[in-house]
Design a protein around this motif. Sequence first.
Motif, PDB file in Angstrom:
ATOM      1  N   CYS A 252       0.845  -1.197   0.000  1.00 21.37           N
ATOM      2  CA  CYS A 252       0.000   0.000   0.000  1.00 21.37           C
ATOM      3  C   CYS A 252       0.873   1.237   0.000  1.00 21.37           C
ATOM      4  O   CYS A 252       1.721   1.402   0.881  1.00 21.37           O
ATOM      5  N   ILE A 253       0.643   2.097  -1.006  1.00 17.96           N
ATOM      6  CA  ILE A 253       1.455   3.300  -1.081  1.00 17.96           C
ATOM      7  C   ILE A 253       0.688   4.509  -0.555  1.00 17.96           C
ATOM      8  O   ILE A 253       1.075   5.648  -0.772  1.00 17.96           O
ATOM      9  N   ASP A 254      -0.407   4.228   0.119  1.00 15.20           N
ATOM     10  CA  ASP A 254      -1.165   5.288   0.787  1.00 15.20           C
ATOM     11  C   ASP A 254      -1.559   6.404  -0.183  1.00 15.20           C
ATOM     12  O   ASP A 254      -1.496   7.577   0.142  1.00 15.20           O
ATOM     13  N   CYS A 255      -1.973   5.996  -1.410  1.00 16.94           N
ATOM     14  CA  CYS A 255      -2.308   6.994  -2.428  1.00 16.94           C
ATOM     15  C   CYS A 255      -3.723   7.520  -2.257  1.00 16.94           C
ATOM     16  O   CYS A 255      -4.118   8.460  -2.940  1.00 16.94           O
ATOM     17  N   MET A 256      -4.500   6.922  -1.387  1.00 15.51           N
ATOM     18  CA  MET A 256      -5.874   7.333  -1.077  1.00 15.51           C
ATOM     19  C   MET A 256      -6.839   7.133  -2.254  1.00 15.51           C
ATOM     20  O   MET A 256      -7.966   7.634  -2.224  1.00 15.51           O
ATOM     21  N   ALA A 257      -6.404   6.407  -3.299  1.00 13.04           N
ATOM     22  CA  ALA A 257      -7.299   6.196  -4.438  1.00 13.04           C
ATOM     23  C   ALA A 257      -8.582   5.498  -4.004  1.00 13.04           C
ATOM     24  O   ALA A 257      -9.685   5.863  -4.410  1.00 13.04           O
ATOM     25  N   CYS A 258      -8.435   4.490  -3.139  1.00 18.23           N
ATOM     26  CA  CYS A 258      -9.615   3.737  -2.707  1.00 18.23           C
ATOM     27  C   CYS A 258     -10.570   4.614  -1.909  1.00 18.23           C
ATOM     28  O   CYS A 258     -11.784   4.451  -1.968  1.00 18.23           O
ATOM     29  N   VAL A 259     -10.002   5.566  -1.163  1.00 17.67           N
ATOM     30  CA  VAL A 259     -10.857   6.447  -0.364  1.00 17.67           C
ATOM     31  C   VAL A 259     -11.542   7.471  -1.256  1.00 17.67           C
ATOM     32  O   VAL A 259     -12.731   7.752  -1.111  1.00 17.67           O
ATOM     33  N   ASN A 260     -10.796   7.993  -2.224  1.00 13.47           N
ATOM     34  CA  ASN A 260     -11.327   9.073  -3.054  1.00 13.47           C
ATOM     35  C   ASN A 260     -12.462   8.620  -3.960  1.00 13.47           C
ATOM     36  O   ASN A 260     -13.298   9.426  -4.342  1.00 13.47           O
ATOM     37  N   VAL A 261     -12.469   7.347  -4.356  1.00 13.96           N
ATOM     38  CA  VAL A 261     -13.532   6.906  -5.259  1.00 13.96           C
ATOM     39  C   VAL A 261     -14.763   6.428  -4.504  1.00 13.96           C
ATOM     40  O   VAL A 261     -15.810   6.191  -5.104  1.00 13.96           O
ATOM     41  N   CYS A 262     -14.645   6.282  -3.179  1.00 17.95           N
ATOM     42  CA  CYS A 262     -15.724   5.625  -2.430  1.00 17.95           C
ATOM     43  C   CYS A 262     -16.965   6.511  -2.352  1.00 17.95           C
ATOM     44  O   CYS A 262     -16.897   7.632  -1.855  1.00 17.95           O
TER      45      CYS A 262
END
Lengths: 291, 475
Positions: free
Chosen positions: B260-270
């Motif tokens: 996990c590179i902590d890019c927050m992609a998963c959070v931003n699309v949620c």
Amino acid sequence: MSKKPEKKEVGTTGHSWDGIEELNNPLPRWWVWIFYITIVWGIWYTIAYPAWPLLKGATEGYLGYSTRAEVAADIAAVDAKNADLVGRLEAADLNALSGDAELYQFAINGGRAVFAANCSQCHGSGAAGAKGYPNLLDNDWLWGGMIEDIAFTVTNGIRNEHSPDARWTEMPAFGELLSKEEIAAVVEHVRAISGQEADAALAAAGETVYLDNCAACHGDVGEGLRDMGAPTLNDAIWLYGGDVATLTETVTNARFGVMPAWSDAYHPAGGLSAAEINAVAAYVHQLGGGE
Amino acid sequence: MSSSDTPPSLYAAREPVFPRRVSGFFRSLKWWIMAFTLGIYYLTPWIRWDRGPEMPDQAVLVDLASRRFFFFWIEIWPHEFYFVAGLLIMAGLGLFLFTSALGRVWCGYACPQTVWTDLFILVERWIEGDRNARVRLWNAKWSLHKARLRITKWIVWALIGLATGGAWVFYFTDAPTLLVNLVQGTAHPIAYSTMFILTATTFFFGGIAREQVCIYACPWPRIQAAMMDEDTITIGYRDWRGEPRGKLRKGETGPAQGDCIDCMACVNVCPMGIDIRNGQQMECITCGLCIDACDDMMAKIGKPRGLVDYLALKDEVDERAHRKHAPIMKHIFRPRTILYTALWSVIGFALVFALFIRPEIDMTVAPVRNPTYIVQSDGTVRNVYDVRLRNKQGEPRPFGLSLNIGTNLSIHVEGVDGTLVIVPADEMKQVRVYVDAPKGSPESTTDRSPFTFWVTDLNNQDRASVGTIFNGRTN
């Protein structure tokens, strides 16, 4: 599974059961606003509509709304809608009524309500009658079973003081005219002609008594006479009863069945209108016995 | 006792969610499902189905005025409401089945709340731009630019809401006629008020409330836990692979760093505004968009896909122990799902069976028991029956009523010379039927004599029968 970290620490309500604490999470803003709006709505409602009970009645409400007035308006609307049918029913030729399907259905439906409200107290909700109150479902009619006969009977009634046109005949109380033996004999004769068990010797003796005293109204063989409202005696139907005791009482003391005149001509306050009488006559006529 | 010193606020403001655009397998799947379900909803009322000249020609029609439900070749009368009840039970069991097998797949893909919210977010993105632009616009002071974008968005939302409410009312009356009436302003006020309410609720639920409906208003997320177990497929984050997370810097990748590179992609699309790396949580609707986002990122940094993935709870245990976890089919086929499938199928088969054996002639007989019998002047004993005849065809049908042979009873119908009853197309007719037992016959003196009513369609000689009881005179 890891626990979701709280962004802000949430307090607890102080309630704790077996170490499980109740968090004091706040409500969403929209929820709280809806809650406040319902309170405002509630106050407005008690001002706008009848709400607060007083010693007599309740506050009337700013809008002046009343369920009673609403029902009255609904009834007036239905009356206005039916005015044409009611007018036609009032002027209808009763013998031709069943030819007009719409009017006939209207008459039967209305007649059912009229019957339930005014007639069922004596004749029964199913029109099966009771002792002394004729059964309207069978094919035996004292005064006639044509739809016009029924309408006339409802309008003027039977043996009442209100309508000058009321059907009126009176059976003598034969207890003053005949001896006990003669009455016993004529009762046996009536039982014999109506097909019930009877003492043959007594019945034969009773035939003379019958022909002398009863046949003028009830007919030579007990066929009855509608003009006199005299019941048919040689059939299976009894208004008061066909057993020896009841027949003896009928012959001895006579019967005097009364029906009110239902027309509003005689009862301005609670009588039936011409259209209502036509309706109930049509309803009774189609119960199975109409002629 | 523990309580905070300052009293907590009574309300919590919604924290706005700005889902970023994402592409991938699950996103495509969601687009297709959205197109399919919305297509069904908007287009179904316009399908025509010829049922004959006196019948409505709309394929799916809930005709409240004449109490009929039309579904293509099937017509449901009010007394056949058990078909609707059966379908509702099947829908419930189907939901149980999918929830126990695939978790909140209904919430993530097919729930109207999700589908319409997805559509509204799509519109929002077209008009206001992607996540970053929307965050900027949210924080910006009101200006002509912001007002123009906001008003455009609201107008499009309102039009979608209007179409939603419009489509709804078309299910209840002939759609082409109603559309003309709606445009001319001559439709029934109930049509307009229904459309207004549905426009407003669509606007509010899809545009403003969104994920709050799932979190606060919907009971289903809370009930679903009862149907899920450690074999249920939900969305999981492989933290044993991803942790410790850290920013990816060239040449600084230590051996201890996870994927996990902590890019927050998963959070931003949620669309629910949560961080799936915190584990399975009540808000998650398992829509799979975080999987698409993470897979995309993993491909870019040359790592295998599936850091965030559809997983069962059991898989976590296996993977942590470096065992191969069970294939997905093994998770899905288990006693619980098989039982749900079996129940679902039994009800389905029963309904289809009931549909096929539905009689073409339908008769019910209600004995009139007020009074139980009537004596005629010649001693005949009469019973009265209310007979209802239903004509489920598109043309008037003549029915002849008769009794079983070998009985002394005779029959006639009120208001008719014989026993012929003509029932208009697609209607029920009630007639009063008199059944007479001659004087001295066994039926006239027996308490209860069973007999049978027969009804015959005089056009094609179809027959149906109903058994009932004759009450004689016993005193």
